[in-house]
Design a protein around this motif. Structure first.
Motif, PDB file in Angstrom:
ATOM      1  N   TYR A  41       1.264   4.076  -3.001  1.00  0.00           N
ATOM      2  CA  TYR A  41       1.132   5.519  -2.756  1.00  0.00           C
ATOM      3  C   TYR A  41       2.340   6.262  -3.315  1.00  0.00           C
ATOM      4  CZ  TYR A  41       0.940   9.944  -0.219  1.00  0.00           C
ATOM      5  OH  TYR A  41       0.932  11.280   0.104  1.00  0.00           O
ATOM      6  N   THR A  95       0.832  -1.208   0.000  1.00  0.00           N
ATOM      7  CA  THR A  95       0.000   0.000   0.000  1.00  0.00           C
ATOM      8  C   THR A  95       0.863   1.253   0.000  1.00  0.00           C
ATOM      9  OG1 THR A  95      -1.744  -1.163   1.215  1.00  0.00           O
ATOM     10  CG2 THR A  95      -1.813   1.241   1.236  1.00  0.00           C
ATOM     11  N   PHE A 132       1.951   6.066  -7.398  1.00  0.00           N
ATOM     12  CA  PHE A 132       0.821   6.694  -8.081  1.00  0.00           C
ATOM     13  C   PHE A 132       0.464   8.079  -7.545  1.00  0.00           C
ATOM     14  CE2 PHE A 132       0.070   2.084  -8.600  1.00  0.00           C
ATOM     15  CZ  PHE A 132       0.132   2.027  -9.990  1.00  0.00           C
ATOM     16  N   VAL A 133       0.809   8.377  -6.313  1.00  0.00           N
ATOM     17  CA  VAL A 133       0.464   9.673  -5.735  1.00  0.00           C
ATOM     18  C   VAL A 133       1.698  10.568  -5.609  1.00  0.00           C
ATOM     19  CG1 VAL A 133      -0.571  10.870  -3.771  1.00  0.00           C
ATOM     20  CG2 VAL A 133      -1.466   8.645  -4.490  1.00  0.00           C
ATOM     21  N   ALA A 134       2.739  10.032  -4.967  1.00  0.00           N
ATOM     22  CA  ALA A 134       3.958  10.827  -4.778  1.00  0.00           C
ATOM     23  C   ALA A 134       4.838  10.859  -6.031  1.00  0.00           C
ATOM     24  CB  ALA A 134       4.760  10.275  -3.603  1.00  0.00           C
ATOM     25  N   LYS A 135       4.478  10.031  -7.046  1.00  0.00           N
ATOM     26  CA  LYS A 135       5.213   9.988  -8.315  1.00  0.00           C
ATOM     27  C   LYS A 135       6.698   9.674  -8.118  1.00  0.00           C
ATOM     28  CE  LYS A 135       1.451  11.212 -10.459  1.00  0.00           C
ATOM     29  NZ  LYS A 135       0.680  10.217 -11.254  1.00  0.00           N
TER      30      LYS A 135
END
Length: 285
Positions: free
Chosen positions: A109, A105, A112-115
């Motif tokens: 993150y 998880t 996909f979110v913090a790149k």
């Protein structure tokens, strides 16, 4: 020296959470709904006592974290999934699945979110870990109940989300608030579940196991861990948590007479080794 002693105690406490939960449910001392609620409520009480004895300086981030109920919802999902899973899973395997789901998880993150960008070796280690994880929980693997594994994965994802939501907050204050709100959330859920399900079990031993898990190995364990995390590197903290599943596997074998097949042990070793290599590569990068 003190921080490493506290770190060792915290890791053992995290592993003992699995053993206490498994013993209560497998031994038919308490049902999973009651265990989850009592664990959360007793944890909230202990954290409130700690807050009174050792006050924490309130910060803007701590207050900000206290406003959101999402952390409490994620914590409640973790608590319920954790207890429901241990109706079917051994303590060691449950800890391994939980830890792995949390790591996946957090990695998702980061991607996909913090790149965050990963190297080829990191992707290879991640693929190896994911492959071992899938092989471990596949339906044809009779050593693990698929429904129990699914509940533990949900618990792990919820704990990962809870960890992400808590970034930047004062840990002990945010944890106390989330435990308190989680207890409020789970009270009606547990009451309704006990009314409509026939798995109600209540013994004094089960109650004490749940209180121990909430007040000691959860509340005090988390407090010890926060003390350690503030004094070591993030990479050290991440790697140190790899010790929790092996500790749970060993204690499960010694105290609960749990046994693993050679194939399961092999897959556990690949999974933990790949995540360890991924973590080392990530912080080296």
């Amino acid at each position: 020296m003190l921080k490493w002693l506290c770190a060792a105690l915290a890791m053992v406490a995290f592993a003992l959470n699995s053993l206490l939960n498994r013993e209560a449910l497998a031994g038919l001392h308490l049902d999973s709904w009651s265990f989850a609620f009592i664990r959360t409520f007793s944890g909230a009480v202990m954290l409130l006592i700690l807050d009174k004895i050792i006050p924490v300086k309130r910060s803007y981030n701590a207050v900000q974290a206290s406003i959101s109920w999402w952390g409490a919802i994620a914590l409640s999902t973790y608590m319920l999934g954790f207890s429901l899973a241990y109706v079917q899973l051994d303590a060691g395997i449950g800890a391994l699945l939980l830890f792995s789901a949390v790591q996946f998880t957090m990695i998702a993150y980061a991607v996909f979110v913090a790149k965050e960008r990963f190297s080829l070796w990191q992707w290879l280690m991640l693929a190896a870990a994911l492959g071992a994880f899938v092989a471990l929980v596949r339906p044809s693997n009779g050593a693990i109940a698929i429904s129990g594994a699914a509940m533990m994965v949900i618990a792990g994802v919820a704990w990962g989300v809870y960890s992400i939501l808590g970034k930047g907050a004062e840990p002990r204050t945010a944890t106390r608030i989330h435990f308190t709100r989680s207890a409020l959330i789970m009270m009606p859920i547990a009451a309704v579940a006990l009314l409509f399900f026939d798995d109600r079990v209540w013994t004094e031993k089960g109650f004490m196991l749940a209180v121990t898990s909430g007040a000691i190995t959860s509340a005090l364990g988390y407090s010890l861990w926060y003390f350690v995390v503030a004094r070591i590197k993030t990479s050290q903290a991440s790697i140190m948590q790899l010790s929790v599943p092996p500790i749970a596997l060993v204690l499960g074998a010694l105290l609960l007479q749990e046994r693993l097949s050679q194939d399961t042990i092999f897959l556990c070793a690949i999974l933990l080794g790949a995540i360890l290599a991924f973590t080392l590569l990530r912080y080296r990068q």
